[in-house]
Design a protein around this motif. Sequence first.
Motif, short mmCIF file in Angstrom:
data_model
loop_
_atom_site.label_atom_id
_atom_site.label_comp_id
_atom_site.label_asym_id
_atom_site.label_seq_id
_atom_site.Cartn_x
_atom_site.Cartn_y
_atom_site.Cartn_z
N ARG A 74 1.07 -1.90 4.46
CA ARG A 74 0.24 -3.17 5.13
C ARG A 74 1.17 -3.61 6.51
O ARG A 74 2.37 -3.64 6.43
N ASP A 75 0.58 -4.13 7.10
CA ASP A 75 1.26 -5.06 8.64
C ASP A 75 1.56 -6.41 7.89
O ASP A 75 0.52 -7.35 8.26
N LEU A 76 2.45 -6.79 7.42
CA LEU A 76 2.90 -8.11 7.03
C LEU A 76 3.55 -8.78 7.90
O LEU A 76 4.35 -8.25 8.78
N PRO A 77 3.35 -10.02 7.74
CA PRO A 77 3.97 -11.07 8.91
C PRO A 77 5.71 -11.25 8.72
O PRO A 77 6.02 -10.70 7.74
N LEU A 78 6.27 -11.72 9.61
CA LEU A 78 7.64 -11.83 9.58
C LEU A 78 7.92 -12.80 8.28
O LEU A 78 9.06 -12.49 7.44
N HIS A 79 7.32 -13.82 7.95
CA HIS A 79 7.39 -14.70 6.78
C HIS A 79 6.63 -14.22 5.63
O HIS A 79 5.48 -14.51 5.34
N SER A 80 7.11 -12.99 5.02
CA SER A 80 6.25 -12.18 4.04
C SER A 80 6.20 -12.88 2.87
O SER A 80 6.92 -13.38 2.24
N PRO A 81 4.85 -12.80 2.63
CA PRO A 81 4.32 -13.70 1.30
C PRO A 81 4.65 -12.57 0.05
O PRO A 81 4.78 -11.14 0.48
#
Length: 434
Positions: free
Chosen positions: A52-59
């Motif tokens: 998955r393409d997760l954001p910098l602040h990964s949940p």
Amino acid sequence: MQKQVSIGLLGFGVVGSGVVKMIENHREELSQKLGCDVTVKHILVRDKEKQRDLPLHSPKLTTDPAEVLNDPDIDIIVEVMGGIEEARKHIRHALQNKKHVVTANKDLIALHGQELLEVASENHCDLFYEASVGGGIPVLRGLTDGLISDRIQEVMGIVNGTTNYILTKMDEDHVSFDKALGDAQNLGFAEADPTADIEGLDAARKMAILSRLAFSMNVELDDVETSGITDIALKDLEYGNQLGYVMKLIGFAKKENGSIEISVQPTFFDKKHPLAGVKNEYNAVYIKGEAVGETMFYGPGAGSMPTATAVVSDIMAVVKNMLLGITGKSNLIAGLDKEITPDERRFAKFYVRLHVKDKAGVFASISQLFHDKEISFERIIQRPASKNQLAEVILVTHQTSLANFQTTLEQLQEMESLESIQSYYRVEGVEKND
């Protein structure tokens, strides 16, 4: 003042990924507008190993709903997983845990919205669902905020982009229903199984939600009379063009003298009406209020980012309510008694296409039948239908009751000179005062 609001996301598909992307990319603007940070803490997924393409602040990803629903640090649950029973169970659980809920689930809200709103109110929680109708078009908020002081008389609209795309292609490119559907599937506008769209069920669910808010009545899905577009013939679209009409799958809801009528059906629109110009995958909802008159909401009805925009707007509304200490007070629970308008008090104009025996006196006998029922004609077209001694007759009636029109069709079927009733459709968007 609360410095951070944490979100638990149920589902990470097209809409869920759009929500995460928008929160991540708009982090600074959201913080400035709300006065606190908004962060996605947990995401419920089916497979944690999927790339998955997760954001910098990964949940944190989890396959256990309890990790999200029972986390004391999570303030808002965002449900974008789809389906009905599992989503319903999770939302009830979240509300009972005093967590606010935002959902894009039109199927769930159409079937169980009243029940879930009551649970939300009992627990002083917000339950918002702007994204369930019209994608990024703020039509629900228009009804609940902008037009809440008015008495809504009518809601009418194109609320399914798939069918609107198909009908646009059939009309403008003169292609068959099957060809237009295939093109819609290839472009991603239609699902592999398009049944809910083309049979009108998706639009019916949205009309149940819109009608519930517009009329403050507990409208249920079974109250929406529904027909789809699978039987529409190119010939009808061609005759419609000659008459100055264009075909749309229309959700129609009207309140008059305390009773309501709600339907989803293919409808001919006068080309001068604003809804007639809504093409391809776009949606539009036309609302008539007692005081405001006529308004229209228009825009993309689906897609990752338009739908995510509606979801994040709901999140922002919840956060504002949290900061003001008024959560649970804006849930609009339908409380008025519901009465469905009988067919005798439902009025419209109608388009009818007939195949009749091509001989003297046939049209006169048909005209006499309509005359006896006090139905007059606004437009008439007569054409030879084929070489087998049939004629094609197209009639557009003046306004009549649905009950009267249906009785006339039944008696028409009994006429020896009639070969078949090929089609009939409601006509809207034209002056009804004959």
